[in-house]
Structures are given as C-alpha cells and as structure tokens.
Design an enzyme around this catalytic site. Sequence first.
Site, PDB file in Angstrom:
ATOM      1  N   HIS A  43      33.811  28.371  68.125  1.00 47.00           N
ATOM      2  CA  HIS A  43      33.161  26.579  67.771  1.00 47.00           C
ATOM      3  C   HIS A  43      31.496  26.745  68.191  1.00 47.00           C
ATOM      4  CE1 HIS A  43      33.719  22.489  66.438  1.00 47.00           C
ATOM      5  NE2 HIS A  43      32.648  22.691  66.447  1.00 47.00           N
ATOM      6  N   ARG A  82      33.396  21.369  59.404  1.00 48.91           N
ATOM      7  CA  ARG A  82      34.912  21.495  60.688  1.00 48.91           C
ATOM      8  C   ARG A  82      36.485  22.006  59.885  1.00 48.91           C
ATOM      9  NH1 ARG A  82      32.145  20.200  64.044  1.00 48.91           N
ATOM     10  NH2 ARG A  82      32.098  18.033  64.833  1.00 48.91           N
TER      11      ARG A  82
END
Length: 309
Positions: free
Chosen positions: A272, A224
Amino acid sequence: MLAEIEPTDTWFTELIARLKQHRSNIDWRVWPEVGDPKEIEIVLAWYPPLGTLQMFPNLKLILSLGAGVDHILQDSSLPPDVPIARLVPNKLALQMADYVMQSVLACKCRVIDYRDLQQLRRWNPLFTPNRYQFIVGVLGLGAMGRIVAQRLSTIGLSVRGWSQSPKEIEGIDCFFGNEQFNAFLSKCCVLVNLLPLTTATKGILSHATFAALPQAAYLINVGRGQHLIEADLLKALESGQLAGAYLDVFNTEPLPREHPFWSHPRIVVTPHVAAVGALDDVVDYIIDAIARIETGSPLKNLVDRNQGY
Ligand code: GLV
C-alpha cells in the site's frame, strides 16, 4: 485535534511534529489522548475505529488522511452533518502515476515472464506489442484516475478510461456507465483500478470482469483490496485469462504472511505504497484546510456521502 488509528510509522510521527511546528497555536491531540471530546473541532482520520467519530459533538470537519474515504464512511454512527474532505495534494496523483507507469511498462515488457525464464536460465525472446497495440484501461477517472490516464498517454500508450458518469479528457477514450463497461474492457491489455470503494464498486474486479478482458491481460489494483474478489483473481491467473497482477492494496492489510499472493509467481505485491503523500504536501494541504475552516472559506475536495467519494 488529531485522531489517528494506525500509529505505525515515522511518517505519522513526523507529520504531527511538522503540523505542530507550522501551527503551534493549535492544540493538537493524538488519539487516544484526545482529552475532552467536546473541544475537538477537526479530526484528521485514517481508518478510525468504528464509533469513534460520533464521540465529538462539536466537529466542523473530518479530513481523511488519504484520497480514499471508505475508511470513514463505513462507520454507520458517523455524525450526519459534518463535512468530510479528502486529502488530495496535487503531487499525490503524480506519485500514483509513477507507480502505475512502472507497473504498466513492466506488463508491456513482460517482466514477470522474463523473471520466470531467468529462474530457468532460458534465453527466450518473447513477443512484445508496440505502444499503439498496447491499450491500457483506467477504471475511475476522478482526481487520481484522470491524471494517471493522462500521464500514461503522454508516454505514447493508447489509454481508455471508464467512470460511472460521462467524462471528457483530452487524449483518453472515455467510456461510462454499466452499459459501456464490457466494451471498455474488451480491448484493455492492462486494467488499472483507481475507483473509489463504494457499495457499487466493491467486488468489481471479479470473474465477470476478467472474462471480458482480452486473453492474458494484466491487472493493476491500486484502489482498495475490497474491489477485488481474490479467489477470482487466482482462478483467472491459473486459467491464463490474466497473465499477471500488480497489487498494492489488499482485503486484509498488512497482507497475512500465509496469504497465497505472497508467493504467487505471477503476482507482484507492494505494501500500500502507490501514493503516499510527501510530507511537505500533506502538511500544506492540512494547514490550508484548517485555515479555510477558520476563515469560513470554501473547503476543497469535499466528499459527497451519497456517492461515497
Ligand atoms: C490511499 O490509499 C489513499 O486513500 O490515499
């Protein structure tokens, strides 16, 4: 029964269409048109707006539409007793492994350096370590990290891993706990972050961590964005402590247009995408989880709220 927050792309639209096809007897509702909140029994969630999950008093399951659940646990009004499960279809980890392998091999083959040299039209062969010297460190040996580490090892790289608690994985040199953290880092030519985001791991990719790596190591962050202290990365690249970074996740997503990472010569940015579940697998996974709720069978990949994953 569906709450989804970022109705961004065709992936999501297609997912709903397929779920409806598979289980036409279920009343699927898409946020924000959820009707009477009392009727909602299962929520499929991806970055739900804070405060939304408490709206449903009869929830039996919250299913994260990703392997990570930080986007759910960050909501302090989360109903306390509802089970939360993560979406970890088998092939997701293999996709992640593909992404990590191509980035690790790019580090080993010095692709960023050759990209620079090409711009300068310079023919300048550089030293490349052999596979045994090139040690890859995987941070996080959970459902994803374990498979990624094993795949890296099958292509002949020396792989070590670090996790909070002790793990044994064939072919992987396993380290654990804070005490072994620096010993783990000290030999990693590439550090791959696959940790879950928790209060303990937030900001773990920091100056202190980079300083414990060998000089000119690489960072691959597929965990993350909040694991990384961005200013520390820029400094480590500037000083040469890090030779490059492959980043798939960011503190703010989408990465703002003015962000320095976009144009940094030693950073490779992807949006992502390291492990986006293939639709067929995700559909199967969701249908199976719903069937388990219906039949009262044990759920897979339940989240321990205290651990944060
Ligand atoms: C992706 O980021 C996931 O959590 O699966």
